[in-house]
Scaffold this motif. Sequence first.
Motif, PDB file in Angstrom:
ATOM      1  N   THR A  21     -12.548   6.474  -7.324  1.00 14.06           N
ATOM      2  CA  THR A  21     -11.761   5.326  -6.857  1.00 14.06           C
ATOM      3  C   THR A  21     -11.912   4.206  -7.872  1.00 14.06           C
ATOM      4  O   THR A  21     -13.030   3.910  -8.314  1.00 14.06           O
ATOM      5  CB  THR A  21     -12.230   4.848  -5.477  1.00 14.06           C
TER       6      THR A  21
ATOM      7  N   PHE B 123     -10.318  -4.119   0.707  1.00 15.41           N
ATOM      8  CA  PHE B 123     -10.512  -2.703   0.399  1.00 15.41           C
ATOM      9  C   PHE B 123     -11.822  -2.154   0.973  1.00 15.41           C
ATOM     10  O   PHE B 123     -12.077  -0.954   0.897  1.00 15.41           O
ATOM     11  CB  PHE B 123     -10.532  -2.486  -1.123  1.00 15.41           C
TER      12      PHE B 123
ATOM     13  N   LYS C 255      -6.074  -1.209  -6.179  1.00 16.36           N
ATOM     14  CA  LYS C 255      -6.953  -0.077  -5.895  1.00 16.36           C
ATOM     15  C   LYS C 255      -6.128   1.208  -5.941  1.00 16.36           C
ATOM     16  O   LYS C 255      -4.972   1.242  -5.471  1.00 16.36           O
ATOM     17  CB  LYS C 255      -7.600  -0.208  -4.513  1.00 16.36           C
ATOM     18  N   PHE C 256      -6.708   2.260  -6.488  1.00 17.54           N
ATOM     19  CA  PHE C 256      -6.104   3.591  -6.391  1.00 17.54           C
ATOM     20  C   PHE C 256      -7.202   4.640  -6.509  1.00 17.54           C
ATOM     21  O   PHE C 256      -8.284   4.393  -7.051  1.00 17.54           O
ATOM     22  CB  PHE C 256      -5.000   3.803  -7.440  1.00 17.54           C
ATOM     23  N   HIS C 257      -6.891   5.829  -6.000  1.00 16.96           N
ATOM     24  CA  HIS C 257      -7.828   6.959  -6.007  1.00 16.96           C
ATOM     25  C   HIS C 257      -7.220   8.055  -6.885  1.00 16.96           C
ATOM     26  O   HIS C 257      -6.005   8.322  -6.803  1.00 16.96           O
ATOM     27  CB  HIS C 257      -8.028   7.477  -4.582  1.00 16.96           C
TER      28      HIS C 257
ATOM     29  N   ALA D 247      -3.088   0.475  -3.372  1.00 15.98           N
ATOM     30  CA  ALA D 247      -2.885  -0.761  -2.617  1.00 15.98           C
ATOM     31  C   ALA D 247      -3.047  -1.969  -3.529  1.00 15.98           C
ATOM     32  O   ALA D 247      -3.690  -1.903  -4.582  1.00 15.98           O
ATOM     33  CB  ALA D 247      -3.865  -0.846  -1.447  1.00 15.98           C
TER      34      ALA D 247
ATOM     35  N   SER E 150       0.832  -1.191   0.000  1.00 15.90           N
ATOM     36  CA  SER E 150       0.000   0.000   0.000  1.00 15.90           C
ATOM     37  C   SER E 150       0.867   1.242   0.000  1.00 15.90           C
ATOM     38  O   SER E 150       2.005   1.235   0.481  1.00 15.90           O
ATOM     39  CB  SER E 150      -0.935   0.014   1.216  1.00 15.90           C
ATOM     40  N   ASP E 151       0.327   2.288  -0.568  1.00 19.34           N
ATOM     41  CA  ASP E 151       0.959   3.605  -0.568  1.00 19.34           C
ATOM     42  C   ASP E 151      -0.164   4.619  -0.371  1.00 19.34           C
ATOM     43  O   ASP E 151      -0.800   5.057  -1.324  1.00 19.34           O
ATOM     44  CB  ASP E 151       1.697   3.858  -1.877  1.00 19.34           C
ATOM     45  N   PRO E 152      -0.456   4.981   0.869  1.00 15.39           N
ATOM     46  CA  PRO E 152      -1.598   5.857   1.129  1.00 15.39           C
ATOM     47  C   PRO E 152      -1.340   7.313   0.780  1.00 15.39           C
ATOM     48  O   PRO E 152      -2.276   8.119   0.788  1.00 15.39           O
ATOM     49  CB  PRO E 152      -1.830   5.695   2.635  1.00 15.39           C
TER      50      PRO E 152
ATOM     51  N   SER F 282      -0.202  10.835  -1.319  1.00 19.88           N
ATOM     52  CA  SER F 282      -0.744  11.490  -2.522  1.00 19.88           C
ATOM     53  C   SER F 282       0.418  11.894  -3.429  1.00 19.88           C
ATOM     54  O   SER F 282       1.414  12.472  -2.974  1.00 19.88           O
ATOM     55  CB  SER F 282      -1.555  12.728  -2.117  1.00 19.88           C
TER      56      SER F 282
ATOM     57  N   SER G 201      -3.571   8.614  -5.300  1.00 19.40           N
ATOM     58  CA  SER G 201      -3.441   8.427  -3.847  1.00 19.40           C
ATOM     59  C   SER G 201      -4.113   7.120  -3.438  1.00 19.40           C
ATOM     60  O   SER G 201      -4.808   6.480  -4.233  1.00 19.40           O
ATOM     61  CB  SER G 201      -4.086   9.600  -3.080  1.00 19.40           C
ATOM     62  N   ASP G 202      -3.873   6.741  -2.170  1.00 16.01           N
ATOM     63  CA  ASP G 202      -4.531   5.571  -1.559  1.00 16.01           C
ATOM     64  C   ASP G 202      -4.402   4.334  -2.450  1.00 16.01           C
ATOM     65  O   ASP G 202      -5.384   3.669  -2.773  1.00 16.01           O
ATOM     66  CB  ASP G 202      -6.003   5.892  -1.289  1.00 16.01           C
TER      67      ASP G 202
END
Length: 488
Positions: free
Chosen positions: A149, A230, A61-63, A222, A27-29, A31, A219-220
């Motif tokens: 997302t 998720f 997953k990414f935002h 994973a 994960s890389d939360p 931004s 951002s966010d």
Amino acid sequence: MSQWRILFSGFTLLLLAVTARADILWSDPGSRVIHATPDGNDILGGKIKRDDKASDALYFKFHVDPLSDPADEPYFALFQLVESNQMRLGVGNAMEAWGYSAAYASETGPSNKVDIDSGEFNLRSAYPEAAPMGVTLPYELPSHNHPRTIVFKVQFVPGGDDLITVWLDPNLAHGATPENQPDNITTKFKAKATFDEIRLRHGGIGGVRKDGGNGWIFSDMAIATSFNDFVIVRFWQTWWFSGAMALVVLAAVGALVRVVERRKYQLQLQRAEQQHALEQERARIAQDLHDDLGSQLTRLTLLSGLVRADKDHPEQVEAHASKLSQAANQTVRALEEIVWAVRPGSDTLQSLVDYIAHFANELFDGNSTRCRLDLPHDLPALPLPPDMRHNIFLIVKEALTNALKHAGAREVQVHAKVYGRMLEIRVQDDGKGFSPEAFTEGRRNGLGNMRRRAQAIDGKLDFETAPGHGTTMKLSVKLREPTPEAVP
């Protein structure tokens, strides 16, 4: 073991179960603003990789919040899988797609055209774009301040094209699953998705500066092995919280039951004590009826018989009649005491003091000995148990009777006062007094009875006397705290 210890043990087991849940693989939360990065740089650092032999499934997953808008087209902004420096599946906005889309797919979407990147595949959206002539396009144009997302699944197929499923802005609330996502946000296609790097890429030839606009914010991010990883679950929605609450409720119910049972037991014990006290009071009344009233009635019967036997002797008849009158008065007084003892309104401190005054006035009425009463009329409304009320009265009665019949006193004083929880009654006479040796058992039975009655109510009985100096009796009794049932 107490309810709280059970609760703590259960809660500890629940926490251990929670910590055993599988972690997200990467994960890389943070931004990241990506602008003009046509090749991009690896952000994965070799932590995860999949080759052509893989057969499992991964979820990504990414935002995103696009800073570039449709006016900056054509441009691309991609979450790019890379293997051995070769571009594999990318998800975001393909170069010629003009909407949220995938790039480097093994097939071209029905609303896409082939370009240098090839394999464009537009993603279905819950917010499709309107077109002229009432036509609705199946995709959504990325625009700033409309963040989305994206979650996609890769089902790896050894030696072939992998199966891709993309959800654009899916529901990730408690209870969400891949199966209950709406069809209008779900897109399926095939692509090569093996990877050993992940790069964030942006570039283009559109816009004012011909660089594809201001880029995108990622951002966010994973990677996980399950869609459920998720899903956003608030702590009050978790099973362990529900279990903990169930334990709390269980402990609370157990504690409540324990309190209720204890209260029930206390009430039963109190009722038993009250029943015992009632039985004792009944036994005392029966004894009084037998000892006092019975003996007086027996005396009346005997005196009546003497009157009949001596009817021919007027002087004897007159003596018997005088004794008969005295015995009748004593019988009436004994009956009056019994009635006072059992009357419901007599169980207060003020009633006791008032009856002592009534008894003293009748006892000394017609005698040369003067009785002075110093008794308050505004005593606290405190209830007195029957045994305490009866024993106090009998002690005072004995003291007044002794002062009248044996002390030869000219004056008797009766004082009563209450201070705090203590009741103090003093009977003082100016009679002949007596020697302290009179306390010896067998010498003065009346004094011994008074002491035993004082001990029965946890009272303190003191005498100040000497031959020729009168007698002062002082009785001190600690009044009991009234129970809620006893408070008027």
